[in-house]
Scaffold this motif. Sequence first.
Motif, PDB file in Angstrom:
ATOM      1  N   SER A  14       6.547   1.164  -3.656  1.00 50.47           N
ATOM      2  CA  SER A  14       6.495   2.481  -4.568  1.00 50.47           C
ATOM      3  C   SER A  14       6.128   1.656  -5.928  1.00 50.47           C
ATOM      4  O   SER A  14       5.598   2.650  -6.886  1.00 50.47           O
ATOM      5  N   ILE A  15       5.877   0.604  -6.131  1.00 50.50           N
ATOM      6  CA  ILE A  15       5.511   0.167  -7.498  1.00 50.50           C
ATOM      7  C   ILE A  15       4.390  -1.079  -7.397  1.00 50.50           C
ATOM      8  O   ILE A  15       3.999  -1.574  -8.234  1.00 50.50           O
ATOM      9  N   ALA A  16       4.019  -1.229  -6.243  1.00 52.76           N
ATOM     10  CA  ALA A  16       2.859  -2.245  -5.998  1.00 52.76           C
ATOM     11  C   ALA A  16       1.622  -1.660  -5.218  1.00 52.76           C
ATOM     12  O   ALA A  16       1.651  -0.761  -4.521  1.00 52.76           O
ATOM     13  N   GLY A  29      -2.735   7.455  -7.016  1.00 61.60           N
ATOM     14  CA  GLY A  29      -3.896   6.725  -7.236  1.00 61.60           C
ATOM     15  C   GLY A  29      -4.103   5.516  -8.443  1.00 61.60           C
ATOM     16  O   GLY A  29      -5.038   5.214  -8.672  1.00 61.60           O
ATOM     17  N   VAL A  30      -2.795   5.407  -9.025  1.00 61.54           N
ATOM     18  CA  VAL A  30      -2.754   4.753 -10.276  1.00 61.54           C
ATOM     19  C   VAL A  30      -2.521   3.177  -9.493  1.00 61.54           C
ATOM     20  O   VAL A  30      -1.928   3.044  -8.582  1.00 61.54           O
ATOM     21  N   ALA A  31      -3.359   2.443 -10.218  1.00 59.57           N
ATOM     22  CA  ALA A  31      -3.111   0.839  -9.833  1.00 59.57           C
ATOM     23  C   ALA A  31      -2.181   0.176 -10.473  1.00 59.57           C
ATOM     24  O   ALA A  31      -2.124   0.082 -11.717  1.00 59.57           O
ATOM     25  N   ALA A  32      -1.286  -0.257  -9.664  1.00 53.81           N
ATOM     26  CA  ALA A  32       0.144  -0.931 -10.194  1.00 53.81           C
ATOM     27  C   ALA A  32      -0.269  -2.432 -10.011  1.00 53.81           C
ATOM     28  O   ALA A  32      -0.961  -2.759  -9.266  1.00 53.81           O
ATOM     29  N   PRO A  33       0.574  -3.279 -10.442  1.00 50.72           N
ATOM     30  CA  PRO A  33       0.653  -4.755 -10.218  1.00 50.72           C
ATOM     31  C   PRO A  33       0.820  -4.857  -8.488  1.00 50.72           C
ATOM     32  O   PRO A  33       1.259  -4.039  -8.048  1.00 50.72           O
ATOM     33  N   THR A  34       0.234  -6.024  -7.956  1.00 54.68           N
ATOM     34  CA  THR A  34       0.315  -6.229  -6.660  1.00 54.68           C
ATOM     35  C   THR A  34       2.039  -6.804  -6.431  1.00 54.68           C
ATOM     36  O   THR A  34       2.669  -7.197  -7.283  1.00 54.68           O
ATOM     37  N   ALA A  91       6.014 -12.772  -8.951  1.00 59.66           N
ATOM     38  CA  ALA A  91       5.872 -13.997  -9.922  1.00 59.66           C
ATOM     39  C   ALA A  91       6.458 -13.525 -11.282  1.00 59.66           C
ATOM     40  O   ALA A  91       7.034 -14.272 -11.926  1.00 59.66           O
ATOM     41  N   ARG A  92       6.588 -12.235 -11.666  1.00 64.43           N
ATOM     42  CA  ARG A  92       7.252 -11.640 -12.956  1.00 64.43           C
ATOM     43  C   ARG A  92       8.748 -11.900 -12.674  1.00 64.43           C
ATOM     44  O   ARG A  92       9.388 -12.067 -13.918  1.00 64.43           O
TER      45      ARG A  92
END
Length: 305
Positions: free
Chosen positions: A29-31, A37-42, A48-49
């Motif tokens: 749900s967040i990657a 259609g929104v680009a989120a972090p991979t 890593a974060r």
Amino acid sequence: MARTRERGFPADPVTLPVPVADNHTHLESIAGVLADGVAAPTVAEHVARAAAAGVDRIVQVGCDLPSARWTDALLRSGEHPAIVGAVAIHPNEAVLHADAHDVGPDGQSYERAEHHLVPLDDAIAQIGEIAAANPRVRAIGETGLDYFRTGERGAVVQRAAFRAHLALAKELGLPVQIHDRDAHDDVVAVLLADGAPERTVFHCFSGDVELARVAAEHGWYLSFAGPVTYKANEHLREALREVPLELVLVETDAPYLTPHPFRGQPNAPYAVAHTVRAMAQIVERPLEQVCARVSATSQDVYGRW
Ligand SMILES: [Zn+2]
């Protein structure tokens, strides 16, 4: 939109002195590219974060058929040793599979999607196949009861699905992650009637000190999420103080339940560092000690990563 989303994630926390595990999150749900259609972090960027914040292990929860398959594939890719998984048919999904989605106290009715055409029994059987065949799947969850989003017809279906998942967890020797929304008494009743799996986790614990006592009495684990940091939730802080620290876990339940003061912004595993810091203050123990205990308990429950 993408800029809004990026700005929306909480600030990076100070790195924890001892790394902990986020024992319940929904990376799908967040990657990557999200439903809107929104680009989120991979996934790799989230991992890593999180690691940089001192959150070096993650339990990824796939609790509908598409996300259970997504979780299975992610674990099989072998690319993320920091991630293990949990799979189940969520109680609110169970009612859709069973075509028993009556309106609950939330006043909403839910639409069935393509995957809900799979009969509930078959869907749970598929979950069992995924879990049995993938050694990186370390829990059955989330399963349980959600009386906020369903009426009486759905509640009957949810209880049957909950029982089937408990049986599955016991058959596979896996822990169970429980979703309990406005259904504390019935969740406990089902666990006691059927026998709880050896490792039973109340994910996003939402009960009061009474339920905390019952859980502790049976050796069930309480996993705390962002709500323990919200001003109004003194009952959760009382519950946290009530139970032995050995039974306490921490989670994000991302994308929901972002900890204070970031409430309302999107959540992600690294934000668990904010929650565990607040928890150490609540129990008045050194942060190092709380992190070390929560970390060890995570491995007691889910095994080594
Ligand atoms: Zn969840």
